[in-house]
Design an enzyme around this catalytic site. Structure first.
Site, PDB file in Angstrom:
ATOM      1  N   ARG A  49      -9.620   4.066  -7.305  1.00  0.00           N
ATOM      2  CA  ARG A  49      -9.339   2.872  -8.111  1.00  0.00           C
ATOM      3  C   ARG A  49     -10.033   3.099  -9.443  1.00  0.00           C
ATOM      4  NH1 ARG A  49      -7.846  -2.563  -7.134  1.00  0.00           N
ATOM      5  NH2 ARG A  49      -8.921  -4.102  -8.427  1.00  0.00           N
TER       6      ARG A  49
ATOM      7  N   HIS B 131       0.189   0.549  -9.950  1.00  0.00           N
ATOM      8  CA  HIS B 131      -0.536  -0.060  -8.818  1.00  0.00           C
ATOM      9  C   HIS B 131       0.409  -0.005  -7.600  1.00  0.00           C
ATOM     10  CE1 HIS B 131      -3.426  -2.215  -6.643  1.00  0.00           C
ATOM     11  NE2 HIS B 131      -3.459  -3.365  -7.278  1.00  0.00           N
TER      12      HIS B 131
ATOM     13  N   GLN C 157      -0.069  -2.136  -4.147  1.00  0.00           N
ATOM     14  CA  GLN C 157       0.199  -3.565  -4.292  1.00  0.00           C
ATOM     15  C   GLN C 157       1.692  -3.859  -4.239  1.00  0.00           C
ATOM     16  OE1 GLN C 157      -1.911  -6.449  -4.790  1.00  0.00           O
ATOM     17  NE2 GLN C 157       0.088  -7.336  -4.317  1.00  0.00           N
TER      18      GLN C 157
ATOM     19  N   ASP D  78       1.150 -11.953 -13.015  1.00  0.00           N
ATOM     20  CA  ASP D  78      -0.160 -11.312 -12.925  1.00  0.00           C
ATOM     21  C   ASP D  78      -1.014 -11.869 -14.062  1.00  0.00           C
ATOM     22  OD1 ASP D  78      -2.253  -9.612 -12.247  1.00  0.00           O
ATOM     23  OD2 ASP D  78      -1.352  -7.833 -13.169  1.00  0.00           O
TER      24      ASP D  78
ATOM     25  N   CYS E 189      -0.267 -10.968  -7.510  1.00  0.00           N
ATOM     26  CA  CYS E 189      -1.012  -9.879  -6.861  1.00  0.00           C
ATOM     27  C   CYS E 189      -2.482 -10.234  -6.640  1.00  0.00           C
ATOM     28  CB  CYS E 189      -0.886  -8.592  -7.658  1.00  0.00           C
ATOM     29  SG  CYS E 189      -1.332  -8.755  -9.396  1.00  0.00           S
TER      30      CYS E 189
ATOM     31  N   ARG F 194      -1.109  -6.085   2.312  1.00  0.00           N
ATOM     32  CA  ARG F 194      -1.791  -4.904   1.769  1.00  0.00           C
ATOM     33  C   ARG F 194      -2.388  -4.088   2.916  1.00  0.00           C
ATOM     34  NH1 ARG F 194      -3.939  -4.895  -3.456  1.00  0.00           N
ATOM     35  NH2 ARG F 194      -4.628  -2.791  -2.890  1.00  0.00           N
TER      36      ARG F 194
END
Length: 310
Positions: free
Chosen positions: A103, A130, A133, A225, A265, A293
């Protein structure tokens, strides 16, 4: 041959289908309390340059449920590229662990880790994409809608890493994606062009707009987002000004279909890109996608670390 997951563009439509079949199976076993230790003795190294709730917890819990273990490497632990080179980090970790989740601030770091490590590397978030996600989001929509092809998703907000992964995901699955961003905040033009070309082949469509209301019209899904991502805090005031008119609120929800699904998200900046009324309202499925997830990433781990063919 080593397989990484740096972007949804790395996957074929068939591989996504297979991943979701495995996800559904693992989720069903977990719900029934059936043990599924498919990765006994396996260890996942987790490099985190940014804070995390969902990514860290779901990968750690996922490895535990699969019979393996995960090692969290905090920003102060290794300082990738500062304390030692990305290559040296990759070459060391490949001797000790079976896979890496990274990450990171820059996508280049994830790509460099994958280039030098002989073990699978999974992008847990970068500034460009991403994938974990959006794979979880796509699986959630498949659960809710029964299919993905032809579903109209309106992405409202910043043309960021999440948006880029939506473009790739929509292109692979035949989703009708309408992206609405303020002028100057559109997604990467190269990703848009590549996604549009692939979307046409899959029977989907990608439309870019600068009007949130037009994008939301008769949408099956409203997705947003944060306007200001980690590392952009200095731009927060300007972004709040520039993104006026792009909030997912009750008025925008009314423009979509009566049974519209609202997704985010997370984490959310409540009162900015989305209102409490909508985030906590009857159309919201944000916690369903957050749960998924775990299940999707377990399927990714089994596929890459266990050399599993669903």
């Amino acid at each position: 041959m080593k397989k990484d997951l740096l972007s949804i563009s790395d996957l074929t439509a068939s591989e996504i289908d297979s991943l979701f079949v495995l996800t559904a199976d693992l989720k069903a076993q977990q719900r029934k309390g059936i043990a599924h230790p498919l990765l006994p003795g396996k260890t996942l190294g987790m490099i985190f340059e940014k804070p995390s709730l969902r990514t860290r917890v779901t990968f750690e819990v996922g490895m535990a449920q699969l019979g393996g273990r995960a090692i969290y490497l905090a920003p102060t632990d290794i300082q990738v590229g500062k304390r030692e080179t990305v290559k040296d980090v990759a070459k060391n970790l490949e001797r000790w662990v079976d896979g890496i989740v990274a990450r990171t601030f820059t996508h280049q770091t994830v790509e460099e880790l994958a280039r030098h490590a002989a073990i699978p590397v999974i992008n847990g978030l970068s500034d460009l994409t991403h994938p974990c996600q959006i794979l979880a989001d796509l699986f959630t929509l498949q659960e809710k809608c029964g299919m993905l092809h032809g579903v109209k998703v309106a992405y409202i907000g910043d043309g960021n890493n999440v948006c880029h992964s939506w473009l790739y995901g929509a292109a692979k699955t035949g989703i009708e994606l309408h992206v609405a961003c303020p002028k100057g905040y559109e997604p990467d033009a190269g990703i848009v062009a590549a996604s549009r070309q692939e979307a046409e082949a899959a029977g989907g469509r990608i439309t870019l707009l600068n009007d949130a209301k037009a994008a939301a019209e008769r949408a099956d899904v409203l997705y947003t987002d944060v306007w200001t991502s980690m590392g952009q805090e200095a731009e927060a005031a300007k972004r709040r000004h520039d993104f006026r008119g792009f909030q997912v609120d009750a008025a925008l929800v009314r423009l979509a279909k009566p049974d519209v699904l609202v997704m985010h998200c997370l984490p959310a900046h409540r009162g900015e890109e989305i209102t409490d009324e909508v985030l906590d309202g009857p159309h919201s499925i944000v916690y369903d996608e957050a749960e998924n997830r775990l299940h999707v990433q377990k399927a990714i781990l089994v596929t890459l670390l266990g050399h599993h063919t669903p």
